[in-house]
Design an enzyme around this catalytic site. Structure first.
Site, PDB file in Angstrom:
ATOM      1  CG  HIS A 163      -5.934   7.696   4.637  1.00 43.94           C
ATOM      2  ND1 HIS A 163      -5.597   8.576   3.632  1.00 43.94           N
ATOM      3  CD2 HIS A 163      -5.825   6.461   4.098  1.00 43.94           C
ATOM      4  CE1 HIS A 163      -5.289   7.900   2.549  1.00 43.94           C
ATOM      5  NE2 HIS A 163      -5.418   6.615   2.792  1.00 43.94           N
ATOM      6  CG  ASP A 217      -0.086   7.879  -2.585  1.00 44.27           C
ATOM      7  OD1 ASP A 217      -0.595   8.685  -3.394  1.00 44.27           O
ATOM      8  OD2 ASP A 217      -0.243   7.956  -1.360  1.00 44.27           O
ATOM      9  CD  GLU A 248      -5.031   8.533  -2.965  1.00 41.00           C
ATOM     10  OE1 GLU A 248      -5.304   9.590  -2.374  1.00 41.00           O
ATOM     11  OE2 GLU A 248      -4.559   7.526  -2.391  1.00 41.00           O
ATOM     12  CG  ASN A 294      -7.288   0.119   0.963  1.00 39.89           C
ATOM     13  OD1 ASN A 294      -7.777  -0.728   0.218  1.00 39.89           O
ATOM     14  ND2 ASN A 294      -6.158   0.741   0.679  1.00 39.89           N
ATOM     15  CG  HIS A 336      -6.943   4.233   0.141  1.00 41.69           C
ATOM     16  ND1 HIS A 336      -5.623   3.996   0.428  1.00 41.69           N
ATOM     17  CD2 HIS A 336      -7.143   3.720  -1.095  1.00 41.69           C
ATOM     18  CE1 HIS A 336      -5.044   3.378  -0.587  1.00 41.69           C
ATOM     19  NE2 HIS A 336      -5.954   3.204  -1.538  1.00 41.69           N
ATOM     20  CG  ASP A 378      -2.140   0.816   1.110  1.00 43.08           C
ATOM     21  OD1 ASP A 378      -2.546   1.095  -0.024  1.00 43.08           O
ATOM     22  OD2 ASP A 378      -2.718   1.183   2.150  1.00 43.08           O
ATOM     23  CG  HIS A 379      -0.849   4.811   0.870  1.00 43.54           C
ATOM     24  ND1 HIS A 379      -1.343   5.840   0.105  1.00 43.54           N
ATOM     25  CD2 HIS A 379      -1.886   4.358   1.601  1.00 43.54           C
ATOM     26  CE1 HIS A 379      -2.627   6.001   0.360  1.00 43.54           C
ATOM     27  NE2 HIS A 379      -2.994   5.117   1.261  1.00 43.54           N
ATOM     28  CB  THR A 407     -12.026   2.805   9.751  1.00 43.09           C
ATOM     29  OG1 THR A 407     -11.210   1.638   9.639  1.00 43.09           O
ATOM     30  CG2 THR A 407     -12.514   2.922  11.202  1.00 43.09           C
ATOM     31  CB  THR A 412      -8.547   3.243  11.781  1.00 44.91           C
ATOM     32  OG1 THR A 412      -7.575   4.004  11.050  1.00 44.91           O
ATOM     33  CG2 THR A 412      -8.734   3.868  13.149  1.00 44.91           C
TER      34      THR A 412
END
Length: 291
Positions: free
Chosen positions: A186, A111, A141, A236, A214, A89-90, A217, A239
């Site tokens: 995020h 990213d 992204e 994604n 992303h 990721d990222h 949560t 958290t």
């Protein structure tokens, strides 16, 4: 019309994207920070018959090199009873990106969200050419998903995704999944994100590309269900699982202040983490899709 990537990677990539669109469910990607939490997530996926993605982010790379992560996650994948894939990721570092591709990751994210559009397109295209040459899928992204806690740094600039830019980005880079910013944020600890479904629909129509959200949560359960018929094929989640683990671990220390055995202290927190992962996969419509 949604354009799915060519089946040049592990077959379940394309299969899962097709299922996500036509059967209205979304693939869950969970951030992992150790072998034990990755194993707990896989067990949760096996319990409910769901595919799952194990994601390694830049924080996890501070704990172990990408090659160690590749070996560890592929060991879990080898023994899993459901489709599991490993995702980096990222990433902005091309060397790390290439190392991940060679270390057995199924998918990687370049990213370039903080770059000017032209540079983001150019560098993402380079990442795609390199990764596709090694049989690895690429996420990138357009727009920039913000951070609720400022983790992106003081110079980080969040921006909603522009549909026209998204269409160009998808067309000129050849990516496989496209992360977009439509109100998702995020590291939110509460489910307060205001998803702009009108903007999401415009991005879908303009780009025809499998989409990723992303910061999921922070998305309300009701909104997550509204995402099921969209072109969002992966969300994604990090958290929510970290809170389930960390808050439970805090309680274990308070309950047993003299305990020092990691295995005992982690037992209940890992259980709660797995339960949270199971809850999210069920919410995303993934329960029972793998027989």
């Amino acid at each position: 019309m949604l354009t799915l990537p060519k089946n040049q990677f592990q077959p379940f990539f394309t299969d899962l994207m097709v299922k996500a669109v036509h059967e209205e469910h979304i693939f869950a990607g969970f951030n992992v920070f150790s072998l034990d939490d990755a194993y707990e997530i896989v067990q949760a996926a096996e319990r409910i018959g769901s595919p799952v993605m194990l994601m390694v982010n830049k924080v996890a790379l501070e704990l172990f090199p990408v090659e160690v992560w590749g070996d560890a996650l592929n060991l879990l994948i080898k023994h899993a009873k459901v489709p599991v894939c490993a995702h980096l990721d990222h990433t902005t570092d091309f060397k790390v990106l290439e190392r991940a591709c060679k270390a057995g990751f199924d998918s990687v994210m370049f990213d370039g969200s903080q770059l000017p559009l032209e540079e983001n397109i150019r560098k993402t295209r380079m990442a795609v050419e390199m990764a596709h040459g090694l049989g690895v899928a690429v996420e990138a992204e357009i727009g920039a998903v913000g951070y609720s806690d400022g983790a992106g740094g003081k110079d980080y600039k969040a921006a909603m995704t522009d549909p026209k830019e998204a269409a160009r980005f998808a067309r000129e880079t050849g990516l496989d999944w496209m992360a977009v910013s439509v109100g998702n944020v995020h590291r939110m600890e509460t489910q307060d994100a205001a998803i702009d479904f009108k903007l999401l629909a415009e991005i879908e129509k303009a780009s025809g590309t499998p989409l990723v959200l992303h910061g999921s949560t922070g998305i309300r359960d009701a909104d997550m269900k509204k995402l099921l018929p969209t072109h969002v094929v992966k969300v994604n989640i990090g958290t929510a699982l970290r809170m389930a683990f960390g808050n439970t671990l805090r309680g274990e220390f308070e309950k047993s202040p003299k305990e020092f055995d990691r295995a005992k202290l982690f037992k209940l927190p890992l259980k709660k983490l797995g339960e949270e992962a199971e809850k999210k996969m069920t919410l995303l419509g993934c329960k029972g899709i793998i027989s």
